[in-house]
Write a protein that holds these residues in place. Structure first.
Motif, PDB file in Angstrom:
ATOM      1  N   ASP A   1      -3.535 -29.171  31.636  1.00 49.17           N
ATOM      2  CA  ASP A   1      -4.800 -29.835  31.288  1.00 49.17           C
ATOM      3  C   ASP A   1      -5.463 -30.473  32.499  1.00 49.17           C
ATOM      4  OD1 ASP A   1      -4.751 -29.161  28.627  1.00 49.17           O
ATOM      5  OD2 ASP A   1      -3.842 -31.047  27.952  1.00 49.17           O
TER       6      ASP A   1
ATOM      7  N   SER B   1      -2.862 -10.467  33.934  1.00 43.80           N
ATOM      8  CA  SER B   1      -3.435 -11.815  34.067  1.00 43.80           C
ATOM      9  C   SER B   1      -2.532 -12.746  34.861  1.00 43.80           C
ATOM     10  CB  SER B   1      -3.720 -12.412  32.682  1.00 43.80           C
ATOM     11  OG  SER B   1      -4.579 -11.595  31.936  1.00 43.80           O
TER      12      SER B   1
ATOM     13  N   ASP C   1       1.207 -21.730  35.256  1.00 44.72           N
ATOM     14  CA  ASP C   1       0.027 -21.839  36.115  1.00 44.72           C
ATOM     15  C   ASP C   1      -0.156 -20.590  36.978  1.00 44.72           C
ATOM     16  OD1 ASP C   1       2.274 -22.514  37.551  1.00 44.72           O
ATOM     17  OD2 ASP C   1       1.383 -24.214  38.588  1.00 44.72           O
TER      18      ASP C   1
ATOM     19  N   TYR D   1      -0.818 -17.942  35.471  1.00 44.82           N
ATOM     20  CA  TYR D   1      -1.815 -17.262  34.631  1.00 44.82           C
ATOM     21  C   TYR D   1      -3.158 -17.317  35.350  1.00 44.82           C
ATOM     22  CZ  TYR D   1      -4.956 -16.534  30.617  1.00 44.82           C
ATOM     23  OH  TYR D   1      -5.923 -16.079  29.759  1.00 44.82           O
ATOM     24  N   SER D   2      -3.837 -16.195  35.443  1.00 42.39           N
ATOM     25  CA  SER D   2      -5.074 -16.123  36.226  1.00 42.39           C
ATOM     26  C   SER D   2      -6.320 -16.497  35.441  1.00 42.39           C
ATOM     27  CB  SER D   2      -5.246 -14.713  36.803  1.00 42.39           C
ATOM     28  OG  SER D   2      -5.334 -13.756  35.758  1.00 42.39           O
ATOM     29  N   GLY D   3      -6.170 -16.711  34.141  1.00 45.32           N
ATOM     30  CA  GLY D   3      -7.333 -17.041  33.328  1.00 45.32           C
ATOM     31  C   GLY D   3      -7.492 -18.533  33.092  1.00 45.32           C
ATOM     32  N   ASP D   4      -8.249 -18.881  32.088  1.00 47.06           N
ATOM     33  CA  ASP D   4      -8.479 -20.279  31.701  1.00 47.06           C
ATOM     34  C   ASP D   4      -7.254 -20.774  30.935  1.00 47.06           C
ATOM     35  OD1 ASP D   4      -9.264 -22.696  30.606  1.00 47.06           O
ATOM     36  OD2 ASP D   4     -11.269 -22.004  30.068  1.00 47.06           O
ATOM     37  N   PHE D   5      -6.624 -21.838  31.448  1.00 47.58           N
ATOM     38  CA  PHE D   5      -5.407 -22.344  30.812  1.00 47.58           C
ATOM     39  C   PHE D   5      -5.637 -22.741  29.356  1.00 47.58           C
ATOM     40  CE2 PHE D   5      -4.185 -23.723  35.315  1.00 47.58           C
ATOM     41  CZ  PHE D   5      -3.489 -22.555  35.531  1.00 47.58           C
ATOM     42  N   ALA D   6      -6.846 -23.141  29.027  1.00 48.29           N
ATOM     43  CA  ALA D   6      -7.143 -23.536  27.654  1.00 48.29           C
ATOM     44  C   ALA D   6      -6.954 -22.376  26.679  1.00 48.29           C
ATOM     45  CB  ALA D   6      -8.575 -24.069  27.560  1.00 48.29           C
ATOM     46  N   ASP D   7      -7.033 -21.160  27.198  1.00 46.91           N
ATOM     47  CA  ASP D   7      -6.877 -19.973  26.351  1.00 46.91           C
ATOM     48  C   ASP D   7      -5.426 -19.519  26.231  1.00 46.91           C
ATOM     49  OD1 ASP D   7      -9.625 -19.884  26.092  1.00 46.91           O
ATOM     50  OD2 ASP D   7      -9.883 -18.535  27.812  1.00 46.91           O
TER      51      ASP D   7
END
Length: 411
Positions: A147, A232, A354, A356-362
């Motif tokens: 977050d 991702s 972390d 993950y290459s995208g938006d962590f919220a997803d």
């Protein structure tokens, strides 16, 4: 055992590096931030330097100070594992830990090993049960970190036992750390030198991420391993989470590891030494393993839970960045070993989300599972410092030499 403490300027620089560089991903803490400092009594000489650095930066220190026998903020003395029943092994103070994580903005964690044989003879199943019971602790931290509201850094504060295991005097051990972290410079120069390393690693990391790698093939006299990176994903490094930190790593597809690897360096974990580890993988899972020393502990570790026999991280360290040139018998320093051939380390257990290459919220739990990020109560790094060649197979089918003779070959 030898005794040695660096001069006050070295300790002050070390504390300042942790507070004003390592935390907040290279930026240091902000006014009003709450910093939990966790150490055992071996690290006492640096305590007041850490407090001074936090106070001068406008922060608040919460201290967790442990007896020499404990490395973590739990009740896991040898006596505990000798006596504890199943209910006690599974006890986790959820409300207390959740409240603590809610309060703090940062964590500085000093590992100081008092005895590499502390848990010799203890039932390995008990250690595995305890690790699983405390998994929510790291989950709470990970959720807050993703977050963007929490950062951490860990380092090792040397002890006579650590130096002895590395066949060094305590002063020689310290000299490796001082050299690696530039602690012999003045306060500002020390941070600037570490920022230079971070910037170099960032350039290399960005280049790797631009390649769109599908798979890497790692070969050498003691390894032949194919690792599918996964969808991702991104490679990380130099974020300040470890001090020092020269590695570049990612968390691969937990079903995409095939082949075998031997590790020429011992694993020092939970007051135990495991030597001569060999792992064989099929579709991501360890299907055969052996150790020349303490195979029982390796078996217990791999059976902690379903994810404990799969890979959570693959990492490479370029020898040009790291000035550590002696094996130091502790994970943090050895996974940053430079030497002649750099190092490869592989972590069994939990993935770093972390990467993950995208938006962590997803990144929901379901999506994490779909993308094959590994889940486990443990994350255990195992090192090899032998020469190896790493070939990257890109998603367009092209093959390029990624790493050889201890160096990345793409810049």
């Amino acid at each position: 055992m030898s005794t040695y403490t660096p001069n006050q300027q070295i300790l002050s620089n070390f504390a300042n590096l942790l507070v004003n560089f390592a935390l907040n991903s290279g930026e240091g803490i902000k006014k009003g931030d709450v910093v939990n400092v966790l150490m055992n009594e071996h690290a006492k000489p640096i305590l007041f330097h850490v407090q001074k650095a936090i106070l001068e930066s406008g922060g608040h220190m919460l201290l967790t100070y442990l007896p020499a026998e404990l490395e973590r903020d739990r009740d896991e003395t040898r006596l505990f594992f000798e006596i504890a029943n199943e209910e006690q092994l599974n006890f986790f103070p959820e409300n207390y830990i959740q409240a603590k994580i809610n309060l703090i903005d940062h964590l500085i964690f000093f590992y100081s090993t008092n005895d590499h044989h502390y848990y010799d003879g203890i039932d390995q199943t008990k250690l595995a049960i305890r690790s699983k019971a405390w998994k929510p602790y790291t989950d709470f931290r990970d959720d807050k970190e993703l977050d963007g509201k929490f950062t951490w850094t860990l380092t090792d504060y040397p002890t006579p036992a650590m130096a002895e295991a590395a066949n060094m005097s305590l002063q020689e051990y310290w000299e490796q750390i001082i050299k690696a972290c530039h602690l012999d410079l003045d306060k500002d120069e020390c941070i600037e030198k570490n920022k230079e390393s971070l910037n170099q690693i960032t350039l290399l990391k960005d280049k790797i991420n631009s390649l769109n790698i599908d798979t890497i093939h790692i070969t050498g006299t003691d390894m032949d391993l194919t690792v599918k990176i996964g969808e991702s994903r991104r490679w990380l490094g130099g974020t300040g989470r470890n001090i020092p930190s020269f590695e570049i790593f990612t968390s691969p597809d937990n079903q995409g590891v095939d082949g075998w690897i031997k590790f020429n360096q011992p694993l020092y974990r939970l007051g135990q030494i495991i030597n001569g580890i060999e792992l064989h993988f099929e579709k991501g899972k360890v299907v055969r393993y052996s150790a020349k020393e303490n195979e029982e502990a390796l078996c217990s570790m791999l059976e902690t839970d379903e994810g404990a026999s799969r890979v959570g991280e693959i990492s490479l360290t370029d020898k040009r960045f790291s000035r550590i040139d002696r094996i130091m018998a502790t994970t943090l320093y050895d996974e940053n070993f430079g030497g002649e051939f750099g190092n490869t380390h592989l972590a069994i257990g939990k993935s770093y989300k972390d990467t993950y290459s995208g938006d962590f919220a997803d990144l929901t739990e379901e999506k994490s599972e779909e993308l094959r990020f590994n889940q486990s109560a443990i994350h255990v790094d195992i090192m090899s410092t032998t020469n190896r060649k790493v070939t990257a197979i890109l998603k367009n089918g092209e093959e390029i030499l990624l790493y050889e003779d201890g160096e990345f070959k793409i810049l």
